[in-house]
Motif scaffolding. Structure first.
Motif: not given
Length: 176
Positions: A51-53, A80, A82, A84-86, A93, A159, A161, A163
């Protein structure tokens, strides 16, 4: 007297219309669902998920029953890139806040904190590191719930997509 009764009826009617409009607006707001807020993607053991993060793969899954508790131990390799606003927390992170054990018609539990393979807990700095790491996640649920499920349990990782938390990808791996 006649004017006073008419005024009361008019004000009562206006108030009733305003209440109905407010209730209708609240109903619409609460029940409005985005077209596709969550996309679920299934993955297999040892499959690299990108994924992106974060990139990750589940390398090992062990399950065991201890008393009235079913324990699921998941070993993952992850990197990781960046935050990912988990867990719907901006800048978070810690992927632990986004993973849980799904037991159909039972309790869904989050993992204990991320651990090294030797059992030591990851520090905040290690969790935030962009280096690839091997991590162990421990999940527990009631043994009765796990035994009586009518579909496979699954490991899920949600996750965001973006923010703004308007869409998510839920990565799921079926557990036997």
């Amino acid at each position: 007297m006649k004017w006073h009764k008419k005024t009361n009826w008019v004000l009562g009617g206006v108030l009733l219309v305003l209440i109905v409009l407010f209730v209708a607006k609240q109903y619409y707001t609460v029940n409005q669902v985005a077209k596709h807020p969550i996309h679920e993607k299934f993955f297999l053991k040892n499959q690299l998920v990108k994924s992106d993060s974060v990139n990750f793969s589940v390398t090992n899954v062990k399950t065991k029953t201890v008393g009235n508790e079913r324990r699921v131990i998941v070993t993952m390799r992850l990197q990781q890139f960046k935050p990912s606003h988990y867990g719907n927390m901006k800048g978070n992170r810690n992927i632990t806040h986004a993973m849980w054990l799904n037991v159909p018609y039972g309790f869904s539990n989050m993992s204990t904190p991320m651990q090294h393979t030797d059992g030591r807990q990851f520090s905040k700095r290690e969790v935030a590191s962009q280096q690839e790491k091997t991590a162990v996640f421990n999940f527990t649920t009631r043994a009765g719930d796990y035994k009586l499920r009518n579909a496979p349990a699954r490991l899920s990782i949600l996750i965001p997509d973006n923010d703004k938390f308007t869409s998510f990808t839920k990565y799921s791996m079926l557990l036997s």
